[in-house]
Design a protein around this motif. Structure first.
Motif, mmCIF file in Angstrom:
data_model
loop_
_atom_site.group_PDB
_atom_site.id
_atom_site.type_symbol
_atom_site.label_atom_id
_atom_site.label_comp_id
_atom_site.label_asym_id
_atom_site.label_seq_id
_atom_site.Cartn_x
_atom_site.Cartn_y
_atom_site.Cartn_z
ATOM 1 N N PHE A 109 0.841 -1.214 0.000
ATOM 2 C CA PHE A 109 0.000 0.000 0.000
ATOM 3 C C PHE A 109 0.866 1.250 0.000
ATOM 4 C CE2 PHE A 109 -1.518 3.372 2.872
ATOM 5 C CZ PHE A 109 -2.578 3.867 2.122
ATOM 6 N N ALA A 110 0.419 2.264 -0.735
ATOM 7 C CA ALA A 110 0.965 3.632 -0.654
ATOM 8 C C ALA A 110 -0.207 4.592 -0.786
ATOM 9 C CB ALA A 110 1.997 3.881 -1.748
ATOM 10 N N GLY A 111 -0.210 5.669 -0.012
ATOM 11 C CA GLY A 111 -1.352 6.573 -0.016
ATOM 12 C C GLY A 111 -0.946 8.027 -0.055
ATOM 13 N N ARG A 121 -1.677 4.765 7.519
ATOM 14 C CA ARG A 121 -1.949 6.101 7.006
ATOM 15 C C ARG A 121 -1.084 6.395 5.778
ATOM 16 N NH1 ARG A 121 -5.218 8.492 10.392
ATOM 17 N NH2 ARG A 121 -5.260 7.841 12.579
ATOM 18 N N GLY A 122 -1.640 7.195 4.857
ATOM 19 C CA GLY A 122 -0.890 7.623 3.683
ATOM 20 C C GLY A 122 0.017 8.799 4.004
ATOM 21 N N HIS A 138 8.742 14.757 0.679
ATOM 22 C CA HIS A 138 9.377 13.448 0.755
ATOM 23 C C HIS A 138 8.601 12.451 -0.113
ATOM 24 C CE1 HIS A 138 6.382 13.701 4.000
ATOM 25 N NE2 HIS A 138 6.155 12.435 3.750
ATOM 26 N N PRO A 139 9.277 11.432 -0.639
ATOM 27 C CA PRO A 139 8.626 10.526 -1.603
ATOM 28 C C PRO A 139 7.590 9.630 -0.930
ATOM 29 C CG PRO A 139 10.845 9.760 -1.083
ATOM 30 C CD PRO A 139 10.708 11.104 -0.436
ATOM 31 N N PHE A 140 6.747 9.027 -1.761
ATOM 32 C CA PHE A 140 5.759 8.070 -1.265
ATOM 33 C C PHE A 140 6.476 6.784 -0.821
ATOM 34 C CE2 PHE A 140 3.199 10.675 -4.188
ATOM 35 C CZ PHE A 140 2.178 11.034 -3.318
ATOM 36 N N GLN A 141 5.908 6.161 0.211
ATOM 37 C CA GLN A 141 6.507 4.956 0.793
ATOM 38 C C GLN A 141 5.576 3.762 0.595
ATOM 39 O OE1 GLN A 141 9.589 4.910 2.119
ATOM 40 N NE2 GLN A 141 9.807 7.120 1.686
ATOM 41 N N ASN A 142 6.156 2.571 0.374
ATOM 42 C CA ASN A 142 5.392 1.328 0.307
ATOM 43 C C ASN A 142 5.251 0.731 1.709
ATOM 44 O OD1 ASN A 142 4.920 1.125 -2.491
ATOM 45 N ND2 ASN A 142 7.030 0.456 -2.827
ATOM 46 N N HIS A 143 4.058 0.206 2.011
ATOM 47 C CA HIS A 143 3.795 -0.475 3.278
ATOM 48 C C HIS A 143 3.255 -1.866 2.945
ATOM 49 C CE1 HIS A 143 4.091 3.408 5.466
ATOM 50 N NE2 HIS A 143 3.496 3.899 4.384
ATOM 51 N N GLU A 144 3.854 -2.901 3.536
ATOM 52 C CA GLU A 144 3.456 -4.275 3.227
ATOM 53 C C GLU A 144 2.849 -4.950 4.447
ATOM 54 O OE1 GLU A 144 6.688 -6.497 1.688
ATOM 55 O OE2 GLU A 144 6.875 -5.305 -0.159
ATOM 56 N N LYS A 156 -2.595 11.108 1.435
ATOM 57 C CA LYS A 156 -3.579 11.664 2.375
ATOM 58 C C LYS A 156 -4.764 10.745 2.631
ATOM 59 C CE LYS A 156 -2.834 16.637 2.221
ATOM 60 N NZ LYS A 156 -3.443 17.959 2.030
ATOM 61 N N ARG A 157 -4.756 9.526 2.114
ATOM 62 C CA ARG A 157 -5.834 8.590 2.384
ATOM 63 C C ARG A 157 -5.237 7.314 2.969
ATOM 64 N NH1 ARG A 157 -9.348 10.873 3.914
ATOM 65 N NH2 ARG A 157 -10.411 8.895 4.097
ATOM 66 N N PRO A 158 -5.883 6.734 4.001
ATOM 67 C CA PRO A 158 -5.376 5.522 4.636
ATOM 68 C C PRO A 158 -6.002 4.273 4.035
ATOM 69 C CG PRO A 158 -7.151 6.394 5.935
ATOM 70 C CD PRO A 158 -7.028 7.297 4.745
ATOM 71 N N ILE A 159 -5.517 3.127 4.506
ATOM 72 C CA ILE A 159 -6.157 1.840 4.239
ATOM 73 C C ILE A 159 -6.376 1.173 5.590
ATOM 74 C CG2 ILE A 159 -3.967 0.596 3.940
ATOM 75 C CD1 ILE A 159 -5.356 -1.110 1.850
#
Length: 884
Positions: free
Chosen positions: A768-770, A789-790, A803-809, A772-775
């Protein structure tokens, strides 16, 4: 003394600390004011957020302290002769651009007997650049001043060649209004009745010639007036001195005059022309729009209803004329602001025409205010006369009672006084009749306004006609009433609900080719028909004989229903008796006809608006169909997710929320990967719908490009197609599409994007990457709802280094739930304006996470409907749940 020092020192220390803290939270905000040519402007009064007031210095700049979080919401700049064109806030500087606006001076010239002096030349003494003007019939004048000249108490005037100083006038600073007293008695008139100046010469008219195509001034046009040749200047103007002004006086080769407007108050004439078509001659005369409001003589001892009706009609005409001028000024100003394709010559021409409209608007508003005063004066005079007559009637009635007593005495005395008794009896009847007539007149004046309001308050043709018919009986004693509306398509006049002796008849029609119909003659000639003996008077209007029998009305009134020189229909009252209508009945009918004309015009406009509104709504519904087509269908969703639910509630027909399903799933080495996203675009309705189309297209294109790159890559150790990479590409492509690197555009979108990869062991890896929107995800084993959170940045919007977008697994087991939401549900308010909040939404999802997806959807929608009740939906609402 020690106690006082101990108290003062801590207080002083507290004030110093408080001041330093405020200074640390503040910053210097500067500003600059220039004109539309870039020239700095000194002495401009600037107001920020209706609280901070400043004045520009010699460099045209100003500065002030403002809270760091307080961005200017409202900036006003005022200077005599100028108006604000644009203002902007760039960095910490407020940039204001102003432009030169007409500066006017108004006043009145009075003669030696305090009477208004009309058609007299007025100018500023010693100022040759300011052209003179002439007073109107009420002695009023308007002078157009350049920005650098302001009205003062020491201004000197030149009145017909005589210099007038401040000793001969009074000055109102608040209105820039002068009342000038001269030894001149008044202007005169020639043998033809035309207004003349004080020296006996005809009056001067200011002529402006404009093209019909774009209302630009016609420069260098040669034309003849009364046989004398004139040439227009750069602004399309020239001056003519003549006794009377009429369209027949003008001769222009190779051009047709399509509009001729004379303002008798201000001596202004506007000619609208167009090039003649080849081989076609325009033989139809142009009807000038002339309105001489000063020509009405108010006789308070004559017909009060006539005076009041004429005044009300003139006021209504001036109000509508002012509304049209303002509307045309707004259209020209909007065209100047928005249309970049306008050439400099056209822009200059539009500005000249805009300035002319401003002068005409000032003159029109001045006339309206003067007519308002006249109306008030007539009403007050009428009220005073009615009250006096009422008092006189009461006195006469009291005298009548005394006379009755004397009558009884006279009877006892004998037949000698019988003649006196009869005389007093007839006197009583006459007084009673006078009282009834006065009461009837008073009721008519009182009721006509109420009836007019009822008629003009409806926008439906039939309802308006029924209202007019039902109220005409209270004004006029007649057997027949009717309102006929012209149907242009059928070329006929339609009489709806024609009334006969209180009973409604069927609708009937009278066609334009029927030459034996009085209604057709009235409509075609735009003139009233008044007949009190049909056998004797019908030949005054009709050339052909008509059939007359016992059912033929003997008395008739037909009046045209006209609005802005366009005839919309007719109104009629008819009676089977001869001489049934008098002058009062005719005036009442004319007043009612003016109200019905306005109502018909309003109803026509309302019908046009309804048609346009329907077309717009149909277009938006088609946009809804397009938006639904680009979102994944149920069959597409079921192909990847065995169990899911979608709550999708747009605020308007189309939505700024959209959910997206990848079209190119990656399948290799017994693994499958599918991508899914929920997007919340800026705004809702049509703007949000357009943004959603852009986002869907960009995601499809990015997915295709990254998937191809992934397939071509030899080394599969690192993945190219990841949510963080997709969002970075999406941010760049979005800014390029909306040209946000070049323009100040804050539009953007919030997104929750993830990939779902089916692992060999049956589990699902969610990346997941967001923005301003979460999952949200729910593990059945732990029975806990958790949130990822995004990033605190959006896709698009104002560009800044972030800062760049981050991946969350995360790894989910079979039966676990994933949830995607926009902010619409959490921001929804109840009847007491309390938000639902994100915390409550999380609790609601967690309470229902173990249930089947259909029950989850039903329970969440029930809670939402109960919370909203009768409140309006604030934003687009979307909640999606997926069971892995």
């Amino acid at each position: 003394m020690k106690i006082r020092i101990k108290f003062v020192f801590p207080s002083l220390l507290f004030i110093i600390l408080l001041t330093m803290s405020n200074l640390s939270l503040a910053q210097i905000v500067t500003g600059k004011v220039v004109d539309d040519k870039g020239k700095i402007m000194q002495g401009v009064a600037v107001t920020i957020n209706d609280s901070v007031s400043l004045t520009t210095n010699t460099k045209g700049t100003f500065n002030t302290l403002a809270l760091r979080s307080a961005k200017p919401r409202k900036v006003k700049a005022t200077k005599k002769g100028y108006r604000v064109k644009t203002w902007d806030f760039v960095g910490t500087e407020i940039q204001v651009v102003m432009y030169s606006a007409p500066n006017v001076l108004t006043g009145k010239v009075l003669g030696s007997t305090a009477q208004a002096v009309r058609n007299i030349a007025v100018s500023i003494a010693g100022e040759s650049e300011i052209p003179p003007t002439f007073t109107n019939a009420n002695g009023d004048f308007v002078l157009n001043l350049p920005p650098h000249i302001e009205p003062t108490e020491d201004t000197k005037f030149d009145i017909d060649g005589t210099t007038v100083t401040k000793e001969s006038y009074t000055f109102d600073k608040n209105k820039d209004y002068y009342v000038i007293k001269t030894t001149i008695s008044h202007g005169g008139s020639d043998s033809n009745g035309a207004n003349l100046n004080a020296d006996g010469t005809p009056q001067l008219f200011n002529i402006t010639v404009l093209y019909q195509e774009d209302y630009s001034p016609v420069e260098g046009l040669r034309l003849k007036v009364d046989g004398k040749e004139f040439v227009t200047d750069k602004q399309g103007k020239f001056q003519v001195v003549t006794v009377q002004m009429h369209v027949s006086k003008f001769k222009i080769e190779e051009y047709d005059i399509t509009k001729f407007n004379v303002d008798a108050e201000g001596n202004y004439v506007f000619l609208i022309i167009r090039t003649k078509a080849a081989g076609i001659e325009n033989d139809e005369p142009v009807v000038p729009m002339e309105e001489k409001l000063d020509s009405m003589i108010l006789d308070y001892n004559a017909d009060f209803k006539k005076v009041i009706n004429q005044l009300e009609f003139k006021k209504q005409f001036l109000f509508e004329k002012g509304t049209m001028i303002r509307s045309e000024m707004e259209e020209i100003a909007q065209k100047l602001r928005n249309e970049k394709s306008i050439s400099p010559q056209q822009r200059k021409a539009l500005k000249v025409y805009l300035r002319n409209l401003e002068y005409a608007l000032i003159e029109n508003d001045s006339t309206f205010e003067r007519l308002q005063d006249q109306s008030n004066m007539v009403v007050e005079e009428l009220r005073e006369i009615i009250f006096k007559q009422q008092e006189q009637i009461e006195v006469d009635v009291e005298q009548q009672r005394t006379l009755e007593i004397e009558l009884y005495i006279a009877i006892i005395a004998g037949f000698i006084l019988l003649g006196v008794v009869i005389a007093f009896f007839f006197l009583y009847k006459r007084l009673r009749k006078q009282k009834e007539e006065i009461q009837h007149a008073y009721n008519n004046i009182k009721n006509i306004s109420s009836i007019g309001q009822k008629v003009t308050s409806t926008l439906d043709f039939r309802t308006m006609v029924q209202t007019a018919n039902s109220n005409m009986a209270s004004l006029i004693h007649s057997a027949f009433f009717g309102v006929g509306i012209f149907d242009e398509a059928e070329q006929r006049i339609e009489f709806l609900d024609f009334v006969k002796k209180g009973e409604t008849q069927q609708d009937h029609f009278e066609y334009m080719e029927e030459e034996d119909k009085l209604s057709i003659w009235c409509f075609q000639n735009n003139k009233p028909v008044t007949i009190n003996n049909i056998e004797m008077q019908y030949k005054d209007y009709l050339s052909k004989p008509i059939k007359i029998d016992a059912n033929t009305p003997q008395s008739l009134i037909y009046l045209p229903l006209a609005f802005e020189n366009k005839v919309l229909g007719v109104i009629t009252a008819q009676s089977l008796e001869k001489n049934a209508f008098n002058e009062i009945d005719l005036k009442m009918m004319q007043t009612l006809a003016s109200y019905v004309s306005v109502a018909l015009s309003n109803a026509n406009a309302y019908e046009v608006i309804n048609i346009k509104n329907k077309n717009i709504t149909d277009s938006i519904r088609y946009a809804q169909t397009i938006q639904e087509a680009i979102m994944p269908s149920e069959s597409q969703m079921h192909a990847y997710f065995s169990e899911y639910f979608v709550i999708y509630r747009p605020k308007d027909i189309v939505s700024g929320d959209i959910y997206w399903l990848g079209h190119n799933p990656i399948i290799d080495n017994n693994r499958s990967l599918v991508s899914f996203a929920l997007i919340d675009c800026t705004g809702h309705g049509v703007p949000g719908g357009f943004m959603s189309l852009v986002s869907s297209y960009l995601l499809n294109d990015i997915e295709s490009n990254l998937t191809n790159m992934q397939k071509k890559k030899q080394d599969n150790s690192s993945a190219i197609f990841t949510p963080a990479v997709v969002l970075e590409y999406l941010d760049g492509r979005f800014r390029e599409s909306l040209k946000q690197y070049e323009k100040n555009n804050d539009d953007g979108m919030d997104i929750a994007f993830c990939t779902l990869e089916q692992m060999i062991d049956g589990q699902t890896k969610v990346t997941f990457a967001g923005a301003k929107r979460p999952i949200l995800y729910y593990r059945q084993a732990d029975a806990v709802l958790e949130t990822i959170r995004g990033e605190k940045r959006s896709i698009g919007g104002q560009y800044k280094k972030e800062h760049p977008f981050q991946n969350h697994e995360i790894i989910l087991s079979k039966g676990d739930m994933l949830y995607f939401t926009t902010d619409g549900f959490a921001d929804q308010n109840d009847e007491e304006r309390h938000r639902f909040t994100s915390a409550k939404l999380t609790e609601l999802i967690e309470e229902n996470a173990k249930l089947p997806t259909k029950e989850q959807k039903a329970n969440i929608e029930t809670i939402l409907d109960s919370y909203m009740k009768n409140t309006e939906q604030r934003d687009d609402i979307t909640i999606i749940g997926i069971r892995v």
